[in-house]
Design an enzyme around this catalytic site. Structure first.
Site, PDB file in Angstrom:
ATOM      1  N   LYS A  68      13.918 -35.428   1.692  1.00  0.00           N
ATOM      2  CA  LYS A  68      14.515 -34.205   2.261  1.00  0.00           C
ATOM      3  C   LYS A  68      14.562 -34.244   3.779  1.00  0.00           C
ATOM      4  O   LYS A  68      13.870 -35.043   4.414  1.00  0.00           O
ATOM      5  CB  LYS A  68      13.769 -32.966   1.758  1.00  0.00           C
ATOM      6  CG  LYS A  68      14.142 -32.672   0.304  1.00  0.00           C
ATOM      7  CD  LYS A  68      13.753 -31.303  -0.146  1.00  0.00           C
ATOM      8  CE  LYS A  68      14.278 -31.084  -1.579  1.00  0.00           C
ATOM      9  NZ  LYS A  68      13.637 -29.970  -2.232  1.00  0.00           N
ATOM     10  N   ARG A  74       8.760 -34.149  -7.966  1.00  0.00           N
ATOM     11  CA  ARG A  74      10.178 -34.454  -8.224  1.00  0.00           C
ATOM     12  C   ARG A  74      10.658 -35.464  -7.173  1.00  0.00           C
ATOM     13  O   ARG A  74      10.648 -35.156  -5.985  1.00  0.00           O
ATOM     14  CB  ARG A  74      10.965 -33.131  -8.136  1.00  0.00           C
ATOM     15  CG  ARG A  74      12.440 -33.247  -8.439  1.00  0.00           C
ATOM     16  CD  ARG A  74      13.110 -31.873  -8.323  1.00  0.00           C
ATOM     17  NE  ARG A  74      14.518 -31.960  -8.652  1.00  0.00           N
ATOM     18  CZ  ARG A  74      15.451 -32.312  -7.786  1.00  0.00           C
ATOM     19  NH1 ARG A  74      15.141 -32.596  -6.537  1.00  0.00           N
ATOM     20  NH2 ARG A  74      16.726 -32.376  -8.167  1.00  0.00           N
TER      21      ARG A  74
HETATM   22  C1  9MG Z   1      17.297 -29.142  -7.765  1.00  0.00           C
HETATM   23  N1  9MG Z   1      16.295 -29.282  -6.732  1.00  0.00           N
HETATM   24  C2  9MG Z   1      16.474 -29.824  -5.494  1.00  0.00           C
HETATM   25  N2  9MG Z   1      15.329 -29.767  -4.807  1.00  0.00           N
HETATM   26  C3  9MG Z   1      14.423 -29.177  -5.620  1.00  0.00           C
HETATM   27  C4  9MG Z   1      13.077 -28.817  -5.480  1.00  0.00           C
HETATM   28  O1  9MG Z   1      12.420 -29.020  -4.361  1.00  0.00           O
HETATM   29  N3  9MG Z   1      12.449 -28.226  -6.513  1.00  0.00           N
HETATM   30  C5  9MG Z   1      13.118 -27.968  -7.678  1.00  0.00           C
HETATM   31  N4  9MG Z   1      12.447 -27.370  -8.667  1.00  0.00           N
HETATM   32  N5  9MG Z   1      14.409 -28.286  -7.850  1.00  0.00           N
HETATM   33  C6  9MG Z   1      15.037 -28.868  -6.847  1.00  0.00           C
END
Ligand code: 9MG
Length: 277
Positions: free
Chosen positions: A221, A255
């Site tokens: 990010k 994630r």
């Molecule tokens: C779809 N998406 C993109 N970034 C995300 C994040 O940080 N958390 C979750 N739950 N979904 C995300």
């Protein structure tokens, strides 16, 4: 699919790695390469081999400035792929969507988790999810993707997000969705400045007070890019460091784009924390 908060100290549980599969033409970090079904299936296979226990499929881009996608387009991106994965692999599938119609069809086709960056605030989402029994990730976002990074403002970023979670847990409960189905995610990069994002990371453990599983999504990010002054393909080291910091503070799901590297990093953390080499 179960993501439990166990009696074990958080540092003794290895978080689950959720591999990201964006099937949008304009994804910020993989540039739409997985909108072809064969490429997408090959990527799923690789992520499973690398140790992903959950695959998060997204058919709507949520990057800052992203445009809306119609229900028809989102369904056509997500559902055939979901069916193809379910018929070939044994892995939990999370569907990243904020649309009730997509949620309903995805659940019918075997989705294991709904990941909603709008925390079920869109029309009919609570109603659809109340008729099912699968886990739901409620993410915090200030504003909407198109404008969210304009000028995010909080009294106190941690308490404001906690108060949002309290409201959403109550809304879910009133709609018939029990608290034990919920996973909470403070939403790194979603309507937060660089400072606010790092305040969230530094204080991630505070969200453990809800007694619910926590998800952290920091991979590649802009908070990493801005801090290190790196382009999206040069953010691996920063993403791994952030994943470890979140895991040490009780994240149950991480994630990520780079599954193998994250699993390796988490295994090192777990070996040290559990004194098991
Ligand atoms: C779809 N998406 C993109 N970034 C995300 C994040 O940080 N958390 C979750 N739950 N979904 C995300």
């Amino acid at each position: 699919m179960t993501v439990s908060v166990t009696n074990k100290a958080p540092e003794l549980c290895m978080p689950k790695v959720m591999g990201i599969l964006n099937v949008t033409p304009d994804s910020f970090s993989d540039g739409g390469q997985f909108s072809n079904i064969n490429n997408a299936l090959a990527q799923v296979e690789k992520m499973i081999e690398d140790g992903a226990l959950i695959i998060d499929i997204g058919g709507e881009s949520t990057r800052p400035g992203a445009k809306d996608v119609s229900v028809t387009d989102e369904l056509s991106r997500v559902i055939p792929l979901l069916k193809a994965i379910k018929s070939r692999f044994k892995v939990d599938i999370s569907i990243d969507t904020s649309k009730a119609e997509v949620m309903a069809q995805a659940i019918e086709q075997g989705a294991d988790i709904i990941n909603d960056v709008r925390a079920l605030q869109n029309k009919n989402c609570l109603k659809v999810l109340a008729q099912t029994n699968i886990p739901i990730c409620l993410m915090h976002m200030q504003g909407l993707p198109r404008t969210m990074q304009a000028e995010p403002k909080y009294d106190d970023v941690i308490s404001d997000i906690k108060s949002f979670f309290r409201q959403r847990i109550i809304a879910c409960d009133s709609a018939g969705i029990s608290k034990d189905r919920l996973i909470l995610d403070p939403g790194f990069g979603f309507g937060k400045s660089l400072v606010q994002n790092f305040q969230l990371l530094a204080n991630f453990s505070q969200f453990q007070s809800f007694g619910l599983p926590l998800l952290a999504g920091i991979s590649r990010k802009s908070m990493i890019g801005k801090l290190l002054n790196t382009e999206v393909d040069q953010r691996l080291a920063g993403s791994l460091s952030a994943a470890i910091i979140a895991a040490q503070q009780g994240a149950n799901i991480i994630r990520v784009h780079d599954v193998k590297e994250t699993v390796d990093a988490l295994r090192v953390l777990q070996a040290v924390n559990s004194n098991n080499f």
